[in-house]
Design a protein around this motif. Sequence first.
Motif, PDB file in Angstrom:
ATOM      1  N   MET A 289       0.823  -1.213   0.000  1.00 14.93           N
ATOM      2  CA  MET A 289       0.000   0.000   0.000  1.00 14.93           C
ATOM      3  C   MET A 289       0.858   1.264   0.000  1.00 14.93           C
ATOM      4  O   MET A 289       0.352   2.347  -0.250  1.00 14.93           O
ATOM      5  CB  MET A 289      -0.920   0.022   1.231  1.00 14.93           C
ATOM      6  N   LYS A 290       2.129   1.100   0.298  1.00 14.86           N
ATOM      7  CA  LYS A 290       2.960   2.274   0.499  1.00 14.86           C
ATOM      8  C   LYS A 290       3.125   3.114  -0.763  1.00 14.86           C
ATOM      9  O   LYS A 290       3.465   4.291  -0.694  1.00 14.86           O
ATOM     10  CB  LYS A 290       4.342   1.834   1.003  1.00 14.86           C
ATOM     11  N   ASN A 291       2.864   2.527  -1.918  1.00 16.42           N
ATOM     12  CA  ASN A 291       3.010   3.288  -3.162  1.00 16.42           C
ATOM     13  C   ASN A 291       1.671   3.804  -3.682  1.00 16.42           C
ATOM     14  O   ASN A 291       1.569   4.229  -4.827  1.00 16.42           O
ATOM     15  CB  ASN A 291       3.695   2.438  -4.230  1.00 16.42           C
ATOM     16  N   GLU A 292       0.634   3.757  -2.838  1.00 20.44           N
ATOM     17  CA  GLU A 292      -0.693   4.166  -3.280  1.00 20.44           C
ATOM     18  C   GLU A 292      -1.201   5.387  -2.508  1.00 20.44           C
ATOM     19  O   GLU A 292      -0.590   5.850  -1.557  1.00 20.44           O
ATOM     20  CB  GLU A 292      -1.662   2.990  -3.132  1.00 20.44           C
TER      21      GLU A 292
ATOM     22  N   ILE B 180      -0.835   7.918   7.001  1.00 17.94           N
ATOM     23  CA  ILE B 180       0.451   8.509   6.629  1.00 17.94           C
ATOM     24  C   ILE B 180       1.561   7.465   6.698  1.00 17.94           C
ATOM     25  O   ILE B 180       2.482   7.456   5.867  1.00 17.94           O
ATOM     26  CB  ILE B 180       0.761   9.725   7.531  1.00 17.94           C
ATOM     27  N   LYS B 181       1.460   6.574   7.678  1.00 17.94           N
ATOM     28  CA  LYS B 181       2.462   5.509   7.815  1.00 17.94           C
ATOM     29  C   LYS B 181       2.341   4.476   6.707  1.00 17.94           C
ATOM     30  O   LYS B 181       3.358   3.917   6.257  1.00 17.94           O
ATOM     31  CB  LYS B 181       2.301   4.828   9.178  1.00 17.94           C
ATOM     32  N   ASN B 182       1.125   4.212   6.246  1.00 18.66           N
ATOM     33  CA  ASN B 182       0.898   3.075   5.353  1.00 18.66           C
ATOM     34  C   ASN B 182       0.720   3.425   3.880  1.00 18.66           C
ATOM     35  O   ASN B 182       0.706   2.512   3.038  1.00 18.66           O
ATOM     36  CB  ASN B 182      -0.322   2.291   5.836  1.00 18.66           C
ATOM     37  N   PHE B 183       0.574   4.707   3.551  1.00 20.07           N
ATOM     38  CA  PHE B 183       0.340   5.094   2.161  1.00 20.07           C
ATOM     39  C   PHE B 183       1.324   6.172   1.721  1.00 20.07           C
ATOM     40  O   PHE B 183       1.786   6.983   2.528  1.00 20.07           O
ATOM     41  CB  PHE B 183      -1.100   5.590   1.968  1.00 20.07           C
ATOM     42  N   LYS B 184       1.610   6.166   0.437  1.00 20.22           N
ATOM     43  CA  LYS B 184       2.556   7.129  -0.135  1.00 20.22           C
ATOM     44  C   LYS B 184       1.995   8.543  -0.088  1.00 20.22           C
ATOM     45  O   LYS B 184       2.709   9.513   0.199  1.00 20.22           O
ATOM     46  CB  LYS B 184       2.879   6.754  -1.579  1.00 20.22           C
ATOM     47  N   GLU B 185       0.708   8.695  -0.388  1.00 18.29           N
ATOM     48  CA  GLU B 185       0.068  10.002  -0.435  1.00 18.29           C
ATOM     49  C   GLU B 185      -1.275   9.926   0.275  1.00 18.29           C
ATOM     50  O   GLU B 185      -2.023   8.960   0.105  1.00 18.29           O
ATOM     51  CB  GLU B 185      -0.124  10.442  -1.886  1.00 18.29           C
TER      52      GLU B 185
END
Length: 221
Positions: free
Chosen positions: A1-4, A24-29
């Motif tokens: 999920m970090k790039n989503e 904020i911790k788990n998603f890029k934006e």
Amino acid sequence: MKNEKAVVVFSGGQDSTTCLFWAIKNFKEVATVTFDYGQRHSAEIECARKIADELGVLFKVLDMTLINQLSANALTRDDIEVTAEEGELPSTFVPGRNLLFLSFAAVYADAIGSRHLITGVSQTDFSGYPDCRDTFIRSLNVTLNLAMDKQFIIHTPLMWLDKADVWELSDTLGALDFVQEKTLTCYNGIPSTGCGECPACQLRTDGLARYQAKKMAGANT
């Protein structure tokens, strides 16, 4: 999920702010969407705006004041007392609120290229609100995907947490002091520790006390 990209349904309260830190911790934006539904305390919207600005995430307010034209409840009418009688819906229940909020959040998410929606509902501490239950969220997720021909995912990080657990999560995210000092949960519109008397404040204060006791006990073992 970090790039989503993710959209947080955001009120500026304890739960949604904890969810914002989780996002904020788990998603890029991360973007936030806040709803003006004619709530008694416009301070809630300004609190949400300040938090979003401080954390550097996109902030959007959508006008949902039509809800206030259709139902009478203690969150939109200052002449209705905040009550929570056993076996009855609390006077703070706003019919259709989460149904409408999440539906419009999905439309907004689609417009900015996001498929992830995050909401701070909890079945453990759901205060009697039927639209905070896991079955409702799962059902709505399917409905949104069918209605919009998309593959949204509604994330509910707090679904099975009580208030003590929510405080623990915020602490794990390094946000306990921020949540304690800068959020607005109080039904009487008082930020931080609130009025200390309304059901929302009592739930929040009790949860913090239980978490602090658990943390202290763990430190002493």
